[in-house]
Design an enzyme around this catalytic site. Structure first.
Site, PDB file in Angstrom:
ATOM      1  N   GLN A   1       0.715  -1.330  -0.094  1.00  0.00           N
ATOM      2  CA  GLN A   1       0.193   0.224  -0.170  1.00  0.00           C
ATOM      3  C   GLN A   1       0.983   1.276   0.129  1.00  0.00           C
ATOM      4  O   GLN A   1       0.377   2.469  -0.057  1.00  0.00           O
ATOM      5  CB  GLN A   1      -1.053  -0.115   1.132  1.00  0.00           C
ATOM      6  CG  GLN A   1      -1.973  -0.921   1.309  1.00  0.00           C
ATOM      7  CD  GLN A   1      -2.547  -0.983   2.651  1.00  0.00           C
ATOM      8  OE1 GLN A   1      -3.635  -0.722   2.650  1.00  0.00           O
ATOM      9  NE2 GLN A   1      -1.811  -1.615   3.616  1.00  0.00           N
TER      10      GLN A   1
ATOM     11  N   HIS B   1      -1.447   1.455  -4.437  1.00  0.00           N
ATOM     12  CA  HIS B   1      -1.671   2.790  -4.035  1.00  0.00           C
ATOM     13  C   HIS B   1      -0.723   3.629  -4.945  1.00  0.00           C
ATOM     14  O   HIS B   1      -0.952   4.869  -4.703  1.00  0.00           O
ATOM     15  CB  HIS B   1      -1.689   3.092  -2.623  1.00  0.00           C
ATOM     16  CG  HIS B   1      -2.809   2.363  -1.927  1.00  0.00           C
ATOM     17  ND1 HIS B   1      -2.651   2.452  -0.501  1.00  0.00           N
ATOM     18  CD2 HIS B   1      -3.837   1.757  -2.466  1.00  0.00           C
ATOM     19  CE1 HIS B   1      -3.806   1.823  -0.116  1.00  0.00           C
ATOM     20  NE2 HIS B   1      -4.555   1.364  -1.330  1.00  0.00           N
TER      21      HIS B   1
ATOM     22  N   CYS C   1       1.114  19.253 -18.418  1.00  0.00           N
ATOM     23  CA  CYS C   1       1.316  17.920 -19.170  1.00  0.00           C
ATOM     24  C   CYS C   1       1.933  18.328 -20.651  1.00  0.00           C
ATOM     25  O   CYS C   1       1.194  19.248 -21.169  1.00  0.00           O
ATOM     26  CB  CYS C   1       0.151  17.052 -19.378  1.00  0.00           C
ATOM     27  SG  CYS C   1       0.250  15.949 -20.708  1.00  0.00           S
TER      28      CYS C   1
HETATM   29  P1  OAD Z   1      -1.354   3.530   8.751  1.00  0.00           P
HETATM   30  O1  OAD Z   1      -0.601   4.720   9.052  1.00  0.00           O
HETATM   31  O2  OAD Z   1      -2.766   3.323   8.891  1.00  0.00           O
HETATM   32  O3  OAD Z   1      -1.007   2.227   9.825  1.00  0.00           O
HETATM   33  C1  OAD Z   1       0.352   1.904  10.215  1.00  0.00           C
HETATM   34  C2  OAD Z   1       0.457   0.649  10.739  1.00  0.00           C
HETATM   35  O4  OAD Z   1       1.727   0.137  11.100  1.00  0.00           O
HETATM   36  C3  OAD Z   1      -0.019   0.443  12.336  1.00  0.00           C
HETATM   37  O5  OAD Z   1      -1.176  -0.584  12.653  1.00  0.00           O
HETATM   38  C4  OAD Z   1       0.973   0.651  13.323  1.00  0.00           C
HETATM   39  O6  OAD Z   1       0.701   0.059  14.498  1.00  0.00           O
HETATM   40  C5  OAD Z   1       2.153  -0.204  12.509  1.00  0.00           C
HETATM   41  N1  OAD Z   1       3.350   0.245  12.501  1.00  0.00           N
HETATM   42  C6  OAD Z   1       4.076   1.339  13.147  1.00  0.00           C
HETATM   43  N2  OAD Z   1       5.354   1.111  13.209  1.00  0.00           N
HETATM   44  C7  OAD Z   1       5.802  -0.324  12.603  1.00  0.00           C
HETATM   45  C8  OAD Z   1       6.709  -1.132  12.600  1.00  0.00           C
HETATM   46  N3  OAD Z   1       7.900  -0.673  12.929  1.00  0.00           N
HETATM   47  N4  OAD Z   1       6.828  -2.474  12.212  1.00  0.00           N
HETATM   48  C9  OAD Z   1       5.405  -2.968  11.822  1.00  0.00           C
HETATM   49  N5  OAD Z   1       4.403  -1.962  11.984  1.00  0.00           N
HETATM   50  C10 OAD Z   1       4.393  -0.694  12.397  1.00  0.00           C
HETATM   51  O7  OAD Z   1      -0.601   2.956   7.570  1.00  0.00           O
HETATM   52  P2  OAD Z   1      -1.323   1.823   6.452  1.00  0.00           P
HETATM   53  O8  OAD Z   1      -1.983   0.880   7.091  1.00  0.00           O
HETATM   54  O9  OAD Z   1      -0.480   1.745   5.249  1.00  0.00           O
HETATM   55  O10 OAD Z   1      -3.834   5.000   1.489  1.00  0.00           O
HETATM   56  O11 OAD Z   1      -2.592   2.826   5.685  1.00  0.00           O
HETATM   57  C11 OAD Z   1      -3.013   2.238   4.625  1.00  0.00           C
HETATM   58  C12 OAD Z   1      -3.714   3.253   3.722  1.00  0.00           C
HETATM   59  O12 OAD Z   1      -4.360   4.266   4.369  1.00  0.00           O
HETATM   60  C13 OAD Z   1      -2.381   3.930   2.922  1.00  0.00           C
HETATM   61  O13 OAD Z   1      -1.965   3.285   1.963  1.00  0.00           O
HETATM   62  C14 OAD Z   1      -3.225   5.271   2.578  1.00  0.00           C
HETATM   63  C15 OAD Z   1      -3.860   5.500   3.698  1.00  0.00           C
HETATM   64  O14 OAD Z   1      -4.916   6.032   3.267  1.00  0.00           O
HETATM   65  C16 OAD Z   1      -3.778   5.836   0.233  1.00  0.00           C
HETATM   66  O15 OAD Z   1      -3.145   6.862   0.396  1.00  0.00           O
HETATM   67  C17 OAD Z   1      -4.940   5.612  -0.477  1.00  0.00           C
END
Ligand code: OAD
Length: 249
Positions: free
Chosen positions: A107, A125, A153
């Site tokens: 993502q 994404h 563009c």
């Molecule tokens: P989030 O910021 O929502 O979540 C990050 C996750 O990583 C959390 O559950 C943390 O607990 C965990 N975390 C933090 N540090 C970590 C580490 N060192 N190792 C492992 N895990 C850790 O980010 P995403 O889940 O990626 O979409 O968010 C999903 C999507 O929401 C993104 O791609 C973006 C956003 O809307 C778009 O931009 C379309």
């Protein structure tokens, strides 16, 4: 921030990984946290603290304030360009040498998996380092620097935008199809560093579970997926993944 305490890895997980012919992986912003790239739901820092990413990462925000949105992405590109892959990224790249089929689905838009050596990540994404035409939805690799912000563009003159999926936009169809096929056919599905709040990515681990895969969550925090997982490693990915590879291969 994260302990490097030795991880308790269940023997059943070691065996499942050792025997796996196809491992699928979904990564989120947590896998880049140890590279210094803020996770999506962490507070924005500095100049951008006053903005909510969900207010900036939309087509409406771009049409309303194209300069502001373009400059926000330029700021984020700067952060990403300075970041280095961390041991978790390298461990996932190394996995491709150890397992017959590895499907890496991300993502993240930071390109750190590629920089760590992952051969062909599925970027659900998009990728912040790529630029496309807002009107044509086609990649643009060079344009005249006229001082316009955002630039225009070279083909049609419309505004350029980052090649990332914004809220309210659909994911690249082929990427999503490939990701869903991998979730249905893999032996083991790892979900790493994602809060599992954003669809349709967050459904992939469930699709894998329903298809009979062993599912593993690697995240210091619990998420809506935690209770469905076969195994949960409550640890940082940069610490856990190298230990996992060490224990299995
Ligand atoms: P989030 O910021 O929502 O979540 C990050 C996750 O990583 C959390 O559950 C943390 O607990 C965990 N975390 C933090 N540090 C970590 C580490 N060192 N190792 C492992 N895990 C850790 O980010 P995403 O889940 O990626 O979409 O968010 C999903 C999507 O929401 C993104 O791609 C973006 C956003 O809307 C778009 O931009 C379309």
């Amino acid at each position: 921030m994260y302990t490097n305490a030795p991880l308790a890895i269940p023997d059943s997980l070691v065996q499942a990984l050792r025997q796996a012919q196809h491992i699928a992986i979904l990564t989120g912003a947590g896998t880049s946290a140890e590279s210094g790239v803020p996770t999506f739901r962490e507070a924005q820092t500095g100049l951008w603290a006053q903005y909510d990413p969900q207010e900036l990462a939309t087509p409406q925000a771009f049409q309303r304030s194209p300069k502001l949105v373009w400059e926000w992405y330029e700021w984020r590109r700067g952060l990403v360009a300075q970041a280095q892959p961390n041991p978790g990224h390298y461990a996932l790249a190394q996995l491709e040498q150890l397992v017959p089929t590895v499907t890496l689905i991300t993502q993240n838009v930071d390109g750190l998996h590629q920089r760590a050596g992952s051969r062909n990540p599925i970027e659900l994404h998009g990728n912040i380092m790529r630029t496309k035409c807002f009107a044509e939805d086609k990649i643009v690799t060079s344009w005249a620097e006229t001082g316009d912000v955002p630039p225009r563009c070279p083909r049609c003159g419309s505004l350029l935008r980052p090649d990332v999926v914004w809220f309210g936009e659909s994911l690249p169809y082929a990427a999503l199809q490939e990701a869903q096929q991998a979730a249905r056919t893999c032996d083991v599905f790892l979900t790493i560093g994602t809060s599992a709040l954003v669809q349709p990515a967050a459904s992939l681990p469930i699709t894998a579970m329903e298809a009979g895969a062993i599912t593993v969550e690697i995240n210091p925090q619990s998420t809506p997926l935690t209770r469905y997982m076969t195994h949960v490693l409550a640890a940082a990915s940069g610490a856990a993944l190298p230990q996992l590879l060490q224990a299995v291969w």
